[in-house]
Design an enzyme around this catalytic site. Structure first.
Site, short mmCIF file in Angstrom:
data_model
loop_
_atom_site.label_atom_id
_atom_site.label_comp_id
_atom_site.label_asym_id
_atom_site.label_seq_id
_atom_site.Cartn_x
_atom_site.Cartn_y
_atom_site.Cartn_z
CE LYS A 212 -4.70 1.19 -10.37
NZ LYS A 212 -4.23 0.26 -9.26
CG HIS B 126 -7.88 -0.31 -2.44
ND1 HIS B 126 -7.40 0.36 -3.35
CD2 HIS B 126 -7.60 0.49 -1.34
CE1 HIS B 126 -6.42 1.32 -2.91
NE2 HIS B 126 -6.70 1.36 -1.61
CE1 TYR C 297 -5.73 -2.67 -1.17
CE2 TYR C 297 -5.62 -5.11 -1.15
CZ TYR C 297 -5.43 -3.85 -2.06
OH TYR C 297 -5.71 -3.97 -3.18
CG HIS D 88 -7.53 2.96 -5.42
ND1 HIS D 88 -6.78 2.09 -6.14
CD2 HIS D 88 -6.52 4.15 -5.48
CE1 HIS D 88 -5.61 2.40 -6.34
NE2 HIS D 88 -5.23 3.50 -6.01
CB CYS E 54 -9.81 0.40 -7.90
SG CYS E 54 -9.77 -0.16 -6.16
ZN LIG Z 1 -7.70 -0.04 -5.58
#
Ligand SMILES: [Zn+2]
Length: 150
Positions: free
Chosen positions: A136, A23, A52, A128, A138
């Site tokens: 996203k 991420h 995380y 991600h 990410c």
């Molecule tokens: Zn993420």
């Protein structure tokens, strides 16, 4: 990089890990976003602590988040079987998604991925955004492609 933080072998038996998810913090690269800020942010979202397992700041330091034996809170539907790694940044100074990793962050992430692949040889490394139904940017770089050879 501290070996204590990276020694994950002892926890291997607690969870079955087959995914390593990378991420970004989705914060601007010109604004510091230390681990303490991530923790505060995740607590505000109702998590017990940081979601995380590892957090890599712009100086290349890897910070321990949740212990590996604990399920993370970073990828809906995939937390039970995964390890969550996040780097500080992901947005350029105008707030647009960008690969803002510093050389130090790239080096640390690579070492961390090498280490985790050693401990979890069957785990796939993905970003991600590579997870199905995640709309996203990410982590704002092609994590799957970059670490595919490991
Ligand atoms: Zn993420």
């Amino acid at each position: 990089m501290s070996n204590a933080i990276l020694s994950s072998s002892q926890y291997q038996n607690y969870r079955r890990i087959d995914l390593i998810v990378i991420h970004c913090s989705a914060t601007r690269c010109d604004r510091p976003f230390p681990l303490e800020a991530v923790i505060a942010c995740h607590r505000a979202r109702g998590f017990a602590t940081v979601g995380y397992h590892y957090y890599v700041t712009r100086d290349g330091t890897v910070h321990a988040g949740r212990p590996l034996y604990q399920e993370g809170a970073h990828a809906t539907g995939y937390n039970r079987r995964s390890i969550g790694v996040c780097y500080e940044g992901g947005l350029d100074p105008r707030g647009q998604p960008a690969d803002t990793r510093t050389d130090a962050q790239k080096e640390t992430l690579l070492k961390l991925m090498q280490r985790l692949k050693k401990d979890y040889p069957h785990a796939r490394i993905v970003g991600h955004r590579d997870i199905p139904c995640v709309a996203k940017d990410c982590p704002c770089f092609d994590a799957r492609g970059e670490y595919e050879y490991l």
